[in-house]
Design an enzyme around this catalytic site. Sequence first.
Site, PDB file in Angstrom:
ATOM      1  N   GLY A  69       0.825  -1.208   0.000  1.00 54.08           N
ATOM      2  CA  GLY A  69       0.000   0.000   0.000  1.00 54.08           C
ATOM      3  C   GLY A  69       0.858   1.257   0.000  1.00 54.08           C
ATOM      4  O   GLY A  69       0.572   2.224  -0.701  1.00 54.08           O
ATOM      5  N   ARG A 122       7.268   1.842   1.180  1.00 55.69           N
ATOM      6  CA  ARG A 122       7.580   0.427   1.386  1.00 55.69           C
ATOM      7  C   ARG A 122       7.967  -0.222   0.070  1.00 55.69           C
ATOM      8  O   ARG A 122       8.786  -1.134   0.040  1.00 55.69           O
ATOM      9  CB  ARG A 122       6.408  -0.298   2.041  1.00 55.69           C
ATOM     10  N   ARG A 124       2.153  10.992  -8.940  1.00 55.30           N
ATOM     11  CA  ARG A 124       1.463  11.174  -7.648  1.00 55.30           C
ATOM     12  C   ARG A 124       2.262  10.638  -6.463  1.00 55.30           C
ATOM     13  O   ARG A 124       1.691  10.326  -5.410  1.00 55.30           O
ATOM     14  CB  ARG A 124       0.084  10.513  -7.651  1.00 55.30           C
ATOM     15  N   ARG A 155      -0.368  -8.695  -3.388  1.00 54.03           N
ATOM     16  CA  ARG A 155      -0.389  -7.607  -2.409  1.00 54.03           C
ATOM     17  C   ARG A 155       0.483  -8.006  -1.238  1.00 54.03           C
ATOM     18  O   ARG A 155       0.408  -9.153  -0.753  1.00 54.03           O
ATOM     19  CB  ARG A 155      -1.828  -7.342  -1.956  1.00 54.03           C
ATOM     20  N   SER A 181       0.004  -4.896   5.623  1.00 54.77           N
ATOM     21  CA  SER A 181      -0.257  -5.222   7.021  1.00 54.77           C
ATOM     22  C   SER A 181      -1.746  -5.509   7.224  1.00 54.77           C
ATOM     23  O   SER A 181      -2.573  -5.196   6.367  1.00 54.77           O
ATOM     24  CB  SER A 181       0.191  -4.067   7.918  1.00 54.77           C
ATOM     25  N   ASP A 204      -1.271  -5.353  13.952  1.00 52.02           N
ATOM     26  CA  ASP A 204      -2.024  -4.974  15.144  1.00 52.02           C
ATOM     27  C   ASP A 204      -3.101  -6.018  15.412  1.00 52.02           C
ATOM     28  O   ASP A 204      -3.377  -6.856  14.550  1.00 52.02           O
ATOM     29  CB  ASP A 204      -2.619  -3.569  15.019  1.00 52.02           C
ATOM     30  N   ARG A 222       8.021  -4.000  12.842  1.00 55.06           N
ATOM     31  CA  ARG A 222       7.287  -4.073  11.571  1.00 55.06           C
ATOM     32  C   ARG A 222       8.235  -4.421  10.435  1.00 55.06           C
ATOM     33  O   ARG A 222       7.949  -5.263   9.607  1.00 55.06           O
ATOM     34  CB  ARG A 222       6.687  -2.715  11.229  1.00 55.06           C
TER      35      ARG A 222
END
Length: 235
Positions: free
Chosen positions: A20, A24, A43, A87, A90, A204, A217
Amino acid sequence: MTIHIGAEAGQIAETVLMPGDPYRAKWAAHTFLDAPELVNETRGMLGYTGYWRGHRVTIQGSGMGMPSLSIYANELIRDYGARTLIRIGSCGAMQERVRLHDIVLAMTASSTSTPSTTLFRELSFAPCADWWLLQAAATAAHNRGAPHHVGGIYSSDTFYDERADLTEQLIRHGTLAVEMEAAELYTVAARYGARALAVLTVSDHLITGAHLDSAARERSFSDMVEIALTAAFDA
Ligand code: HPA
């Protein structure tokens, strides 16, 4: 070049990993790929193409949520010829046994709606992962000794959720985790006959309230990227 992706024809690989977060994508490309080349910055949604163990791979940010991912998935498949889209992201755990750091492989993804929902009218389409990618990812996770779970997830339209009753029903029906993109990725891939999978890391926990700090993470994310890359070329 498309409306949202600045890459030239031929600069996108057939295999695309989609985090996402565009930063990353940058981190994963520079950590895992040989000769990563920046192929998109329209963008600020960074995309890189390079090589993993000799295989050509693109890592392209999708943005957060299904409307954003849908734009990139459509253009990657339709205009650039991407055939395998994984994909990496998280998720929030929805079952006690699913722990922080664990890997969740999304066999299917429920949603209240996706950008494709209007197409189906009264039909409740069941978006599902490509079986061969799923199997290869489960094997890769097993071989790495990475705790992992395979099952249904929930692709939500909201991070700050106000539907506690819906969350309760999803938990009751065994949903492993929540994120915000997989259902639309699976639907778009199905439409074009491409292969898709979501490999997720638990960041989480909806039941305990625990969450990973940023250093933790990053460590967990490495496992996820390696599993995704292994699955893409073993399947
Ligand atoms: N909700 C939605 N998306 C998420 C979450 C969450 O709790 N955690 C990681 N992605």
